[in-house]
Design an enzyme around this catalytic site. Sequence first.
Site, mmCIF file in Angstrom:
data_model
loop_
_atom_site.group_PDB
_atom_site.id
_atom_site.type_symbol
_atom_site.label_atom_id
_atom_site.label_comp_id
_atom_site.label_asym_id
_atom_site.label_seq_id
_atom_site.Cartn_x
_atom_site.Cartn_y
_atom_site.Cartn_z
ATOM 1 C CE LYS A 13 7.973 53.632 -31.422
ATOM 2 N NZ LYS A 13 8.985 53.868 -32.485
ATOM 3 N NE ARG A 88 4.079 51.341 -36.104
ATOM 4 C CZ ARG A 88 5.065 50.875 -35.328
ATOM 5 N NH1 ARG A 88 4.788 50.322 -34.174
ATOM 6 N NH2 ARG A 88 6.300 50.963 -35.726
ATOM 7 N NE ARG A 127 15.681 48.311 -34.151
ATOM 8 C CZ ARG A 127 14.534 48.992 -34.154
ATOM 9 N NH1 ARG A 127 14.053 49.498 -33.025
ATOM 10 N NH2 ARG A 127 13.864 49.161 -35.279
ATOM 11 N NE ARG A 160 12.763 45.063 -35.648
ATOM 12 C CZ ARG A 160 12.031 46.096 -35.229
ATOM 13 N NH1 ARG A 160 12.128 46.511 -33.983
ATOM 14 N NH2 ARG A 160 11.203 46.706 -36.045
ATOM 15 N NE ARG A 171 10.455 49.464 -39.655
ATOM 16 C CZ ARG A 171 11.580 49.254 -38.974
ATOM 17 N NH1 ARG A 171 12.658 48.816 -39.599
ATOM 18 N NH2 ARG A 171 11.618 49.486 -37.690
HETATM 19 P P1 ADP Z 1 12.147 52.158 -31.457
HETATM 20 O O1 ADP Z 1 11.555 51.241 -30.429
HETATM 21 O O2 ADP Z 1 11.578 53.547 -31.369
HETATM 22 O O3 ADP Z 1 12.084 51.606 -32.841
HETATM 23 P P2 ADP Z 1 14.737 51.490 -30.212
HETATM 24 O O4 ADP Z 1 14.544 51.807 -28.779
HETATM 25 O O5 ADP Z 1 14.787 50.081 -30.619
HETATM 26 O O6 ADP Z 1 13.691 52.334 -31.107
HETATM 27 O O7 ADP Z 1 16.098 52.229 -30.662
HETATM 28 C C1 ADP Z 1 16.583 52.109 -31.989
HETATM 29 C C2 ADP Z 1 18.101 51.909 -31.940
HETATM 30 O O8 ADP Z 1 18.725 53.126 -31.490
HETATM 31 C C3 ADP Z 1 18.569 50.825 -30.991
HETATM 32 O O9 ADP Z 1 19.700 50.228 -31.552
HETATM 33 C C4 ADP Z 1 18.940 51.584 -29.716
HETATM 34 O O10 ADP Z 1 19.967 50.931 -28.978
HETATM 35 C C5 ADP Z 1 19.436 52.910 -30.265
HETATM 36 N N1 ADP Z 1 19.086 54.066 -29.416
HETATM 37 C C6 ADP Z 1 17.975 54.258 -28.674
HETATM 38 N N2 ADP Z 1 17.997 55.451 -28.049
HETATM 39 C C7 ADP Z 1 19.153 56.051 -28.436
HETATM 40 C C8 ADP Z 1 19.762 57.324 -28.134
HETATM 41 N N3 ADP Z 1 19.180 58.212 -27.323
HETATM 42 N N4 ADP Z 1 20.955 57.595 -28.726
HETATM 43 C C9 ADP Z 1 21.545 56.704 -29.552
HETATM 44 N N5 ADP Z 1 21.021 55.495 -29.870
HETATM 45 C C10 ADP Z 1 19.851 55.170 -29.318
HETATM 46 P P1 ADP Z 2 9.748 50.188 -34.900
HETATM 47 O O1 ADP Z 2 9.480 50.932 -33.636
HETATM 48 O O2 ADP Z 2 11.189 50.065 -35.210
HETATM 49 O O3 ADP Z 2 8.954 50.670 -36.059
HETATM 50 P P2 ADP Z 2 8.049 47.962 -34.050
HETATM 51 O O4 ADP Z 2 8.671 46.810 -33.394
HETATM 52 O O5 ADP Z 2 7.239 48.889 -33.236
HETATM 53 O O6 ADP Z 2 9.266 48.696 -34.767
HETATM 54 O O7 ADP Z 2 7.135 47.493 -35.267
HETATM 55 C C1 ADP Z 2 7.621 46.570 -36.214
HETATM 56 C C2 ADP Z 2 6.537 46.253 -37.227
HETATM 57 O O8 ADP Z 2 5.421 45.614 -36.562
HETATM 58 C C3 ADP Z 2 5.927 47.436 -37.964
HETATM 59 O O9 ADP Z 2 6.701 47.842 -39.093
HETATM 60 C C4 ADP Z 2 4.569 46.842 -38.374
HETATM 61 O O10 ADP Z 2 4.714 45.950 -39.471
HETATM 62 C C5 ADP Z 2 4.203 46.002 -37.150
HETATM 63 N N1 ADP Z 2 3.429 46.797 -36.172
HETATM 64 C C6 ADP Z 2 3.846 47.146 -34.928
HETATM 65 N N2 ADP Z 2 2.898 47.856 -34.291
HETATM 66 C C7 ADP Z 2 1.844 47.969 -35.154
HETATM 67 C C8 ADP Z 2 0.572 48.603 -35.097
HETATM 68 N N3 ADP Z 2 0.159 49.297 -34.004
HETATM 69 N N4 ADP Z 2 -0.234 48.510 -36.174
HETATM 70 C C9 ADP Z 2 0.143 47.828 -37.265
HETATM 71 N N5 ADP Z 2 1.332 47.227 -37.395
HETATM 72 C C10 ADP Z 2 2.198 47.282 -36.359
#
Ligand code: ADP
Ligand code: ADP
Length: 216
Positions: A13, A88, A127, A160, A171
């Site tokens: 995302k 979420r 990541r 992270r 998660r």
């Molecule tokens: P999210 O915001 O949904 O948690 P991220 O955009 O941070 O996900 O992506 C999670 C990890 O996967 C990051 O290390 C990113 O560089 C990698 N990533 C994102 N999109 C792809 C893809 N299409 N193929 C392989 N790795 C990806």
């Molecule tokens: P990822 O896409 O890898 O799950 P985010 O950066 O979106 O990571 O979220 C990291 C953390 O921040 C979540 O595990 C949660 O603890 C908190 N968080 C993010 N967005 C929300 C939300 N909309 N409601 C509650 N907690 C949230």
Amino acid sequence: MKIILLGPPGAGKGTQAKFISREYSIPHISTGDIFRKNISEKTSLGVKAKKYLDAGKLVPDEITIGIMKNRLDMDDCKNGFLLDGFPRTVNQARALDSYLNGVGQKIDVVLLIDVPEKLIFDRITGRRVCPSCGASYHIKFNPPKIEGKCDVCHSDIVQRKDDTESTVKSRLEVYGRQTEPLVGYYEAQGVLSKVDGSGEIDQVFQNVRNVLKKYN
Ligand code: ADP
Ligand code: ADP
Ligand code: ZN
């Protein structure tokens, strides 16, 4: 355009959000980034949120919803926005609907980034993020030009704290139980579009574009 990005942690995302935000000139609003910034600055919100992020649990709705309303009230959201990581929970989605209703707006599209669970684990554990500018990398799939250094600002990139194996499990479980019901919620509103998120980053963005061109 008003867009929501939905999908499990590690789906891509944030990565897609950067591209979308640039191409469509709308602010990228990530609740995770907002919480992490507050945690690193040790604000009172950061102090409250930290234990939830560390445990891989959701920050309580009453905190999260309040923050989002304040953010959406800002001027840069008047012509659209891209929400990454919010809502979420169904409760958050309802609060968002009622907020938007109140200002005579509505969501155009919810993009569900669809990625098989077996890819998720590697994406999250590989990541790396830049603590200074928020850029995100992957040790295998999207490495920085110089190992360990951010391409944008040259700071040291880090893992992270919640991207460890044990927290990832929690998660993913939280996603399945609390966030996945939003798929049905937005399907019922007729705004959900699925995007295949299993290919390479550029390919996924092409898939995103194919959906978004219908709304432009
Ligand atoms: P999210 O915001 O949904 O948690 P991220 O955009 O941070 O996900 O992506 C999670 C990890 O996967 C990051 O290390 C990113 O560089 C990698 N990533 C994102 N999109 C792809 C893809 N299409 N193929 C392989 N790795 C990806
Ligand atoms: P990822 O896409 O890898 O799950 P985010 O950066 O979106 O990571 O979220 C990291 C953390 O921040 C979540 O595990 C949660 O603890 C908190 N968080 C993010 N967005 C929300 C939300 N909309 N409601 C509650 N907690 C949230
Ligand atoms: Zn950086």
